[in-house]
Design a protein around this motif. Sequence first.
Motif, PDB file in Angstrom:
ATOM      1  N   VAL A  27      22.294 -10.641 -18.167  1.00 17.02           N
ATOM      2  CA  VAL A  27      22.730 -11.987 -19.015  1.00 17.02           C
ATOM      3  C   VAL A  27      23.918 -12.557 -18.200  1.00 17.02           C
ATOM      4  O   VAL A  27      24.094 -13.952 -18.427  1.00 17.02           O
ATOM      5  CB  VAL A  27      23.463 -11.415 -20.520  1.00 17.02           C
ATOM      6  N   ALA A  28      24.491 -11.978 -17.584  1.00 26.57           N
ATOM      7  CA  ALA A  28      25.618 -12.768 -16.630  1.00 26.57           C
ATOM      8  C   ALA A  28      25.154 -13.550 -15.749  1.00 26.57           C
ATOM      9  O   ALA A  28      26.016 -14.594 -15.085  1.00 26.57           O
ATOM     10  CB  ALA A  28      26.521 -11.510 -15.941  1.00 26.57           C
ATOM     11  N   TYR A  29      23.920 -13.679 -15.156  1.00 29.84           N
ATOM     12  CA  TYR A  29      23.521 -14.443 -14.279  1.00 29.84           C
ATOM     13  C   TYR A  29      23.094 -15.822 -15.066  1.00 29.84           C
ATOM     14  O   TYR A  29      22.132 -15.805 -15.988  1.00 29.84           O
ATOM     15  CB  TYR A  29      22.060 -13.981 -13.648  1.00 29.84           C
ATOM     16  N   PRO A  30      23.630 -16.915 -14.800  1.00 26.83           N
ATOM     17  CA  PRO A  30      23.421 -18.208 -15.368  1.00 26.83           C
ATOM     18  C   PRO A  30      22.100 -18.923 -14.995  1.00 26.83           C
ATOM     19  O   PRO A  30      22.194 -20.005 -14.444  1.00 26.83           O
ATOM     20  CB  PRO A  30      24.572 -18.916 -15.227  1.00 26.83           C
ATOM     21  N   THR A  31      20.959 -18.177 -15.381  1.00 24.27           N
ATOM     22  CA  THR A  31      19.666 -18.740 -14.745  1.00 24.27           C
ATOM     23  C   THR A  31      19.024 -19.882 -15.679  1.00 24.27           C
ATOM     24  O   THR A  31      17.786 -19.656 -16.267  1.00 24.27           O
ATOM     25  CB  THR A  31      18.759 -17.491 -14.887  1.00 24.27           C
ATOM     26  N   GLU A  32      19.611 -21.124 -15.766  1.00 24.32           N
ATOM     27  CA  GLU A  32      19.185 -22.029 -16.589  1.00 24.32           C
ATOM     28  C   GLU A  32      18.353 -22.839 -15.862  1.00 24.32           C
ATOM     29  O   GLU A  32      18.685 -23.807 -14.974  1.00 24.32           O
ATOM     30  CB  GLU A  32      20.360 -22.868 -16.960  1.00 24.32           C
ATOM     31  N   SER A  33      16.927 -22.654 -16.069  1.00 22.00           N
ATOM     32  CA  SER A  33      15.921 -23.488 -15.235  1.00 22.00           C
ATOM     33  C   SER A  33      15.962 -25.015 -15.677  1.00 22.00           C
ATOM     34  O   SER A  33      15.494 -25.846 -14.753  1.00 22.00           O
ATOM     35  CB  SER A  33      14.470 -22.742 -15.389  1.00 22.00           C
ATOM     36  N   GLN A  34      16.233 -25.325 -16.789  1.00 17.21           N
ATOM     37  CA  GLN A  34      16.410 -26.711 -17.193  1.00 17.21           C
ATOM     38  C   GLN A  34      17.565 -27.288 -16.429  1.00 17.21           C
ATOM     39  O   GLN A  34      17.780 -28.443 -16.924  1.00 17.21           O
ATOM     40  CB  GLN A  34      16.476 -26.668 -18.687  1.00 17.21           C
ATOM     41  N   ASN A  35      18.783 -26.855 -15.820  1.00 17.62           N
ATOM     42  CA  ASN A  35      19.813 -27.213 -15.363  1.00 17.62           C
ATOM     43  C   ASN A  35      19.551 -27.282 -13.874  1.00 17.62           C
ATOM     44  O   ASN A  35      19.729 -25.939 -13.225  1.00 17.62           O
ATOM     45  CB  ASN A  35      20.894 -26.218 -15.784  1.00 17.62           C
ATOM     46  N   PRO A  36      19.367 -28.202 -13.173  1.00 15.50           N
ATOM     47  CA  PRO A  36      19.301 -28.492 -11.806  1.00 15.50           C
ATOM     48  C   PRO A  36      20.147 -27.904 -10.945  1.00 15.50           C
ATOM     49  O   PRO A  36      20.231 -27.217  -9.811  1.00 15.50           O
ATOM     50  CB  PRO A  36      19.114 -29.909 -11.484  1.00 15.50           C
TER      51      PRO A  36
END
Length: 460
Positions: A27-36
């Motif tokens: 969860v600690a990985y901020p893997t927001e694919s919608q956020n460039p």
Amino acid sequence: MTRENAIEAITNYFEAGTFQSELATLVAYPTESQNPDAAPELGRYLREAMEPRLQKMGFSTEIIDNPDQSGGPLLIGERHEAEGLPMILTYGHGDVIRAQEGMWREGLSPFELIEEGDRLYGRGTADNKCQHLINIAALEAVLATRGSLGFNTRIVLEMSEEVGSSGLADVFHQYKDRLTADVLIASDGPRLQPEVPTVFMGSRGGITFDLEVNLREGAHHSGNWGGLLADPAIILAQALATITDKRGQIQIAEWRPDSLTDTVRTALDGLPVAGGEGPSVNEDWGEESLTPAERVYGWNSFAILAMTSGVPEAPVNAISDRARATCQLRYVVGTTPEDIIPALRRHLDAQGFEGVTITANDRGFFAATRLDPSHPWVGAVVKSIAQTSGKAPHVLPNLAGSLPNDSFVDILGLPTVWVPHSYRGCSQHAPNEHILKSLSRDALRLMAGLFWDIGENGKT
């Protein structure tokens, strides 16, 4: 070593807190694919969190650059034990939707796993980090107990599911020979009820589009021009009202599927659609001749996601120049995807709304898929889950939502069986996303039992 030993091993993994600590790391990985701006995190998740673990399990792995520049990388892995054994393909996605920082309630943070009672909060807990962690950990438990899986396995982990699985189909076409399998067994989506396992074999498709009426440049004073200028919002509202009747029943013939067979009806009979933490179901909404389960899993649904005309947050006395509605059709097998927009165009023209424009959204949706509930792989999965849980799972021909299942079905030609490890009240795609510890413990045991059974019965 026995099936019970493998289930005991995975239970101890949970009880010792290892599952929770490992999920916290993911969860600690901020893997927001919608956020460039988060693009580097997508590759880091695969390189640091997934690849070493899979290699330790005996997988050969490769991280592949996405051929679509809008998508993140993918990981393909394979563990081969022997010729003649079944090949199981599994899948997960490590990307998440936007964190929605500042919208979570006090005491919660998107990229920190926070425990409150039976809940574990954090972005990606339900969708989908918990789900592929459970399946990988279950494979590890079987491998440690038996010394082998008893089957060959391949895995695909993508980092673009939340942006429509950009590039996934292209990768599947390019690497098709490395992705052959007997079946896909994977996890995403929710159970119908938290305490009862669910199995589904496909998903509804979806298409989103804008309807717009654009009449002139600028708004004009409603006192001076009211009654003289056509109102785009009224025109658009009238056009929308022809798509369904007052209870939401679809009025476009091409949007009414022909695939609600007796077999599908039997599979859906008695399945729950309400309860838990969701809103109350409106019994007088949707196709009148269908049960609630048939409406959401066996039929198409039309929704208006948003509407604008004028300035809603600060209305003025003026006739607007334009109006727009963003709409969506969720559709099942039996609907022709290529004809959805043309059929709407024909319908609006026939109703006298030639001036309403239709613009399909750029973001792609997944096509509808469905596997017959009588398929042998479905029976094998259901039998195993029932043995471990002591209760018959809910079996759905397809999920109400959408998944990239069409790539597995249409490109790889696989039967697909999904065993979800979340529940409908998990706040997926919203602030305060969470999973249930009790459900996760149950899911770990189910998957360890399932993978054990596949290895036990694989040669026959």
